[in-house]
Design a protein around this motif. Structure first.
Motif, PDB file in Angstrom:
ATOM      1  N   LEU A   1     -54.365 -47.836   4.263  1.00 51.95           N
ATOM      2  CA  LEU A   1     -55.599 -48.588   4.494  1.00 51.95           C
ATOM      3  C   LEU A   1     -56.448 -48.629   3.228  1.00 51.95           C
ATOM      4  O   LEU A   1     -57.064 -49.658   2.918  1.00 51.95           O
ATOM      5  CB  LEU A   1     -56.389 -47.956   5.638  1.00 51.95           C
ATOM      6  N   MET A   2     -56.486 -47.531   2.488  1.00 55.44           N
ATOM      7  CA  MET A   2     -57.253 -47.514   1.241  1.00 55.44           C
ATOM      8  C   MET A   2     -56.688 -48.523   0.247  1.00 55.44           C
ATOM      9  O   MET A   2     -57.428 -49.299  -0.369  1.00 55.44           O
ATOM     10  CB  MET A   2     -57.243 -46.109   0.632  1.00 55.44           C
ATOM     11  N   ALA A   3     -55.376 -48.529   0.090  1.00 56.49           N
ATOM     12  CA  ALA A   3     -54.745 -49.467  -0.835  1.00 56.49           C
ATOM     13  C   ALA A   3     -54.940 -50.910  -0.372  1.00 56.49           C
ATOM     14  O   ALA A   3     -55.235 -51.807  -1.174  1.00 56.49           O
ATOM     15  CB  ALA A   3     -53.257 -49.141  -0.964  1.00 56.49           C
ATOM     16  N   ALA A   4     -54.779 -51.136   0.929  1.00 53.99           N
ATOM     17  CA  ALA A   4     -54.940 -52.494   1.459  1.00 53.99           C
ATOM     18  C   ALA A   4     -56.384 -52.979   1.320  1.00 53.99           C
ATOM     19  O   ALA A   4     -56.629 -54.153   1.011  1.00 53.99           O
ATOM     20  CB  ALA A   4     -54.498 -52.535   2.921  1.00 53.99           C
ATOM     21  N   LEU A   5     -57.340 -52.072   1.539  1.00 50.72           N
ATOM     22  CA  LEU A   5     -58.740 -52.461   1.364  1.00 50.72           C
ATOM     23  C   LEU A   5     -59.037 -52.816  -0.086  1.00 50.72           C
ATOM     24  O   LEU A   5     -59.860 -53.704  -0.366  1.00 50.72           O
ATOM     25  CB  LEU A   5     -59.655 -51.323   1.827  1.00 50.72           C
ATOM     26  N   ALA A   6     -58.388 -52.138  -1.025  1.00 52.64           N
ATOM     27  CA  ALA A   6     -58.587 -52.468  -2.436  1.00 52.64           C
ATOM     28  C   ALA A   6     -58.097 -53.878  -2.741  1.00 52.64           C
ATOM     29  O   ALA A   6     -58.621 -54.555  -3.632  1.00 52.64           O
ATOM     30  CB  ALA A   6     -57.852 -51.458  -3.316  1.00 52.64           C
ATOM     31  N   VAL A   7     -57.105 -54.313  -1.969  1.00 58.40           N
ATOM     32  CA  VAL A   7     -56.576 -55.665  -2.155  1.00 58.40           C
ATOM     33  C   VAL A   7     -57.495 -56.709  -1.532  1.00 58.40           C
ATOM     34  O   VAL A   7     -57.771 -57.751  -2.133  1.00 58.40           O
ATOM     35  CB  VAL A   7     -55.156 -55.777  -1.547  1.00 58.40           C
ATOM     36  N   VAL A   8     -58.010 -56.435  -0.331  1.00 66.03           N
ATOM     37  CA  VAL A   8     -58.786 -57.463   0.376  1.00 66.03           C
ATOM     38  C   VAL A   8     -60.280 -57.429   0.033  1.00 66.03           C
ATOM     39  O   VAL A   8     -60.981 -58.405   0.273  1.00 66.03           O
ATOM     40  CB  VAL A   8     -58.595 -57.341   1.905  1.00 66.03           C
ATOM     41  N   ARG A   9     -60.782 -56.308  -0.497  1.00 66.61           N
ATOM     42  CA  ARG A   9     -62.189 -56.208  -0.869  1.00 66.61           C
ATOM     43  C   ARG A   9     -62.302 -55.722  -2.303  1.00 66.61           C
ATOM     44  O   ARG A   9     -62.342 -54.530  -2.576  1.00 66.61           O
ATOM     45  CB  ARG A   9     -62.945 -55.249   0.065  1.00 66.61           C
ATOM     46  N   ASP A  10     -62.340 -56.664  -3.246  1.00 64.96           N
ATOM     47  CA  ASP A  10     -62.359 -56.316  -4.663  1.00 64.96           C
ATOM     48  C   ASP A  10     -63.527 -55.395  -5.015  1.00 64.96           C
ATOM     49  O   ASP A  10     -63.382 -54.488  -5.843  1.00 64.96           O
ATOM     50  CB  ASP A  10     -62.450 -57.591  -5.516  1.00 64.96           C
ATOM     51  N   ALA A  11     -64.678 -55.595  -4.384  1.00 67.92           N
ATOM     52  CA  ALA A  11     -65.862 -54.797  -4.711  1.00 67.92           C
ATOM     53  C   ALA A  11     -65.678 -53.335  -4.357  1.00 67.92           C
ATOM     54  O   ALA A  11     -66.317 -52.451  -4.939  1.00 67.92           O
ATOM     55  CB  ALA A  11     -67.090 -55.368  -4.002  1.00 67.92           C
ATOM     56  N   TRP A  12     -64.814 -53.051  -3.385  1.00 64.86           N
ATOM     57  CA  TRP A  12     -64.583 -51.671  -2.957  1.00 64.86           C
ATOM     58  C   TRP A  12     -63.527 -50.964  -3.811  1.00 64.86           C
ATOM     59  O   TRP A  12     -63.356 -49.756  -3.728  1.00 64.86           O
ATOM     60  CB  TRP A  12     -64.132 -51.627  -1.498  1.00 64.86           C
ATOM     61  N   SER A  13     -62.826 -51.724  -4.616  1.00 65.31           N
ATOM     62  CA  SER A  13     -61.675 -51.199  -5.336  1.00 65.31           C
ATOM     63  C   SER A  13     -61.965 -49.981  -6.213  1.00 65.31           C
ATOM     64  O   SER A  13     -61.211 -49.001  -6.176  1.00 65.31           O
ATOM     65  CB  SER A  13     -61.053 -52.320  -6.175  1.00 65.31           C
ATOM     66  N   PRO A  14     -63.038 -49.974  -7.014  1.00 68.84           N
ATOM     67  CA  PRO A  14     -63.276 -48.800  -7.878  1.00 68.84           C
ATOM     68  C   PRO A  14     -63.466 -47.506  -7.088  1.00 68.84           C
ATOM     69  O   PRO A  14     -62.936 -46.459  -7.475  1.00 68.84           O
ATOM     70  CB  PRO A  14     -64.555 -49.185  -8.646  1.00 68.84           C
ATOM     71  N   SER A  15     -64.206 -47.560  -5.993  1.00 68.49           N
ATOM     72  CA  SER A  15     -64.432 -46.373  -5.194  1.00 68.49           C
ATOM     73  C   SER A  15     -63.137 -45.903  -4.535  1.00 68.49           C
ATOM     74  O   SER A  15     -62.841 -44.702  -4.493  1.00 68.49           O
ATOM     75  CB  SER A  15     -65.493 -46.649  -4.124  1.00 68.49           C
ATOM     76  N   LEU A  16     -62.362 -46.841  -4.045  1.00 67.33           N
ATOM     77  CA  LEU A  16     -61.093 -46.482  -3.412  1.00 67.33           C
ATOM     78  C   LEU A  16     -60.139 -45.864  -4.421  1.00 67.33           C
ATOM     79  O   LEU A  16     -59.457 -44.881  -4.128  1.00 67.33           O
ATOM     80  CB  LEU A  16     -60.471 -47.731  -2.778  1.00 67.33           C
ATOM     81  N   ALA A  17     -60.112 -46.413  -5.636  1.00 66.50           N
ATOM     82  CA  ALA A  17     -59.228 -45.882  -6.675  1.00 66.50           C
ATOM     83  C   ALA A  17     -59.599 -44.452  -7.041  1.00 66.50           C
ATOM     84  O   ALA A  17     -58.730 -43.623  -7.347  1.00 66.50           O
ATOM     85  CB  ALA A  17     -59.288 -46.775  -7.917  1.00 66.50           C
ATOM     86  N   LYS A  18     -60.879 -44.135  -6.987  1.00 66.98           N
ATOM     87  CA  LYS A  18     -61.343 -42.793  -7.339  1.00 66.98           C
ATOM     88  C   LYS A  18     -60.801 -41.738  -6.385  1.00 66.98           C
ATOM     89  O   LYS A  18     -60.487 -40.608  -6.798  1.00 66.98           O
ATOM     90  CB  LYS A  18     -62.870 -42.765  -7.338  1.00 66.98           C
ATOM     91  N   PHE A  19     -60.659 -42.092  -5.120  1.00 65.71           N
ATOM     92  CA  PHE A  19     -60.252 -41.111  -4.112  1.00 65.71           C
ATOM     93  C   PHE A  19     -58.789 -41.197  -3.713  1.00 65.71           C
ATOM     94  O   PHE A  19     -58.265 -40.246  -3.122  1.00 65.71           O
ATOM     95  CB  PHE A  19     -61.158 -41.225  -2.880  1.00 65.71           C
ATOM     96  N   LEU A  20     -58.131 -42.302  -4.024  1.00 69.19           N
ATOM     97  CA  LEU A  20     -56.709 -42.414  -3.704  1.00 69.19           C
ATOM     98  C   LEU A  20     -55.898 -41.951  -4.911  1.00 69.19           C
ATOM     99  O   LEU A  20     -55.395 -42.751  -5.705  1.00 69.19           O
ATOM    100  CB  LEU A  20     -56.333 -43.853  -3.333  1.00 69.19           C
ATOM    101  N   THR A  21     -55.790 -40.641  -5.069  1.00 66.44           N
ATOM    102  CA  THR A  21     -54.995 -40.072  -6.154  1.00 66.44           C
ATOM    103  C   THR A  21     -54.174 -38.907  -5.614  1.00 66.44           C
ATOM    104  O   THR A  21     -54.561 -38.240  -4.648  1.00 66.44           O
ATOM    105  CB  THR A  21     -55.879 -39.549  -7.311  1.00 66.44           C
ATOM    106  N   ALA A  22     -53.055 -38.654  -6.259  1.00 70.48           N
ATOM    107  CA  ALA A  22     -52.208 -37.531  -5.858  1.00 70.48           C
ATOM    108  C   ALA A  22     -52.943 -36.208  -6.028  1.00 70.48           C
ATOM    109  O   ALA A  22     -52.778 -35.287  -5.222  1.00 70.48           O
ATOM    110  CB  ALA A  22     -50.919 -37.539  -6.686  1.00 70.48           C
ATOM    111  N   GLU A  23     -53.778 -36.130  -7.058  1.00 72.86           N
ATOM    112  CA  GLU A  23     -54.512 -34.898  -7.322  1.00 72.86           C
ATOM    113  C   GLU A  23     -55.506 -34.591  -6.215  1.00 72.86           C
ATOM    114  O   GLU A  23     -55.635 -33.438  -5.769  1.00 72.86           O
ATOM    115  CB  GLU A  23     -55.221 -34.989  -8.672  1.00 72.86           C
ATOM    116  N   ARG A  24     -56.211 -35.599  -5.758  1.00 73.57           N
ATOM    117  CA  ARG A  24     -57.175 -35.383  -4.671  1.00 73.57           C
ATOM    118  C   ARG A  24     -56.466 -35.053  -3.356  1.00 73.57           C
ATOM    119  O   ARG A  24     -56.932 -34.205  -2.589  1.00 73.57           O
ATOM    120  CB  ARG A  24     -58.082 -36.598  -4.511  1.00 73.57           C
ATOM    121  N   ASP A  25     -55.361 -35.711  -3.109  1.00 72.49           N
ATOM    122  CA  ASP A  25     -54.600 -35.421  -1.895  1.00 72.49           C
ATOM    123  C   ASP A  25     -54.208 -33.940  -1.857  1.00 72.49           C
ATOM    124  O   ASP A  25     -54.404 -33.251  -0.847  1.00 72.49           O
ATOM    125  CB  ASP A  25     -53.351 -36.304  -1.855  1.00 72.49           C
TER     126      ASP A  25
END
Length: 303
Positions: free
Chosen positions: A229-253
Motif C-alpha cells: 500500500l505504501m508503494a502503491a500510494l507513492a504511485v497514485v499520490r505524488d505529493a505523498w511520495s517523499p514521506s512514504l519513501a522515508k518510512f518504506l526502507t529495509a532498515e526501518r522494517d
C-alpha cells in the motif's frame, strides 16, 4: 492514470500478493487488482484508523506476533508525517507491541487501547473515531470472527481470551474499510466467497473470518500488504511520495521488528520464537521485497 503507473501498480501487487507456501493462491487470484483499488481509495482519505494485533498462545508462548504491528506502524507513520491524521486501535494483549512499533518510527500516533472484554471501550473508540472524522479504516493482520462467532487462529484455536471483538469497531460507521491479511481468518476476508476461504482444522472448526470489507489485500505476509500500500500510494499520490519513501526502507522494517521483539516480547507467528523474523522469514527476505517495491514505485516518473 497513465499506462506506466498502472503497470507499476500491477508489478507492486505481483511482488506483495503471492503464495509463500500457505496454499493461498486461490484467495490471491480472487482478490486480484484489490491492492491498487485499496491504494486509490486511501489516496482520498482525510483521516485514517488502523486496527492490528494478533496474539499467539501456543505451548509455553503467549505473546503478540511480529506480523501486523510493524507494517501498520510504518504505514501510519508515513501518512502521519505527511500531515494526515492517523490512529491505531489495538486490544490490551498486543498494545505494548503496537506502542513499541510506533515509538520506533519516531512519529507520534495515537494508540487507542481496548480491553479484551471492554465492549464499552470499543464504543468509546468508535465515538472518538467518528468525532475525529475518520474516513477510512484499515485492518492489518487482525484476527476476526469465524462463523461460530469466535476468533480463531490458523490452527483453529479459539483465541477469544486474548482477542477483543474489534470487528465491531471496524464496522461501526460507514467509513471505507480496507482489509489486509495473509490467510482466511483476518478481518476483511469475509469479502471473498465463504466456500473459497473456509478452512477446516483437525477439530472440525471453520476458521475463515466472516467480517467483510470494501477492498481486500491478500498478501504473502500481512506486513508486505502494508508495504505494498505504501508503494502503491507513492504511485497514485505524488505529493505523498517523499514521506512514504522515508518510512518504506529495509532498515526501518528491521528496526521496528527488533523493537517489538525486544521491548514487548513479540514472537514470530509461525515459529513462535522471540526473534526479529516475521512469518518464518528473516530480515533479508523482507528487505529484498522492500527494495524491489522501492525500485518499482519510485522508478515511475510523475505524469
Amino acid at each position: 492514470m497513465s499506462p506506466r503507473k498502472n503497470s507499476a501498480l500491477a508489478a507492486i501487487e505481483a511482488q506483495v500478493c503471492r503464495d509463500v507456501g500457505r496454499g493461498t493462491q486461490a484467495l490471491i487470484d480472487a482478490s486480484r487488482g484489490e491492492l491498487a483499488a485499496a491504494a486509490q481509495a486511501l489516496a482520498g482519505a482525510t483521516s485514517i484508523g488502523f486496527i492490528t494485533g494478533f496474539f499467539v498462545p501456543r505451548d509455553n508462548v503467549a505473546a503478540p506476533e511480529t506480523d501486523g504491528p510493524v507494517g501498520t506502524a510504518l504505514l501510519a507513520a508515513a501518512l502521519g508525517a505527511h500531515g494526515i491524521p492517523v490512529r491505531i486501535a489495538v486490544d490490551s494483549p498486543c498494545a505494548d507491541a503496537v506502542r513499541a512499533a510506533v515509538h520506533e518510527t519516531g512519529i507520534d500516533v495515537i494508540v487507542d487501547e481496548v480491553g479484551v472484554v471492554d465492549r464499552p471501550g470499543i464504543e468509546r473508540v468508535a465515538a472518538a473515531w467518528r468525532a475525529a472524522g475518520v474516513s477510512h479504516v484499515v485492518a492489518i493482520e487482525r484476527c476476526g470472527l469465524s462463523p461460530d462467532g469466535r476468533p480463531r487462529n490458523m490452527r483453529g484455536v479459539d483465541v477469544s481470551p486474548w482477542t477483543a471483538p474489534l470487528d465491531d469497531l471496524y464496522t461501526a460507521a460507514p467509513w471505507v474499510r480496507i482489509g489486509v491479511g495473509d490467510g482466511g481468518n483476518e478481518i476483511g476476508m469475509g469479502k471473498l466467497p465463504a466456500g473459497l476461504i473456509a478452512e477446516t482444522v483437525p477439530n472440525g472448526e471453520r476458521i475463515a473470518c466472516i467480517t467483510g470489507c470494501d477492498h481486500l489485500v491478500v498478501a504473502g505476509v500481512s506486513n508486505w500488504g502494508a508495504y505494498g500500500l505504501m508503494a502503491a500510494l507513492a504511485v497514485v499520490r505524488d505529493a505523498w511520495s517523499p514521506s512514504l519513501a522515508k518510512f518504506l526502507t529495509a532498515e526501518r522494517d528491521l528496526a521496528v521488528t527488533r523493537a517489538i521483539v525486544e521491548k514487548s516480547g513479540a514472537v514470530d507467528g509461525v515459529t513462535a520464537r522471540n526473534e526479529p523474523t516475521v512469518d518464518g522469514f528473516p530480515a533479508e527476505i523482507h528487505g529484498a521485497l522492500i527494495n524491489e517495491l522501492r525500485r518499482i514505485a519510485w522508478g515511475v516518473a510523475a505524469d
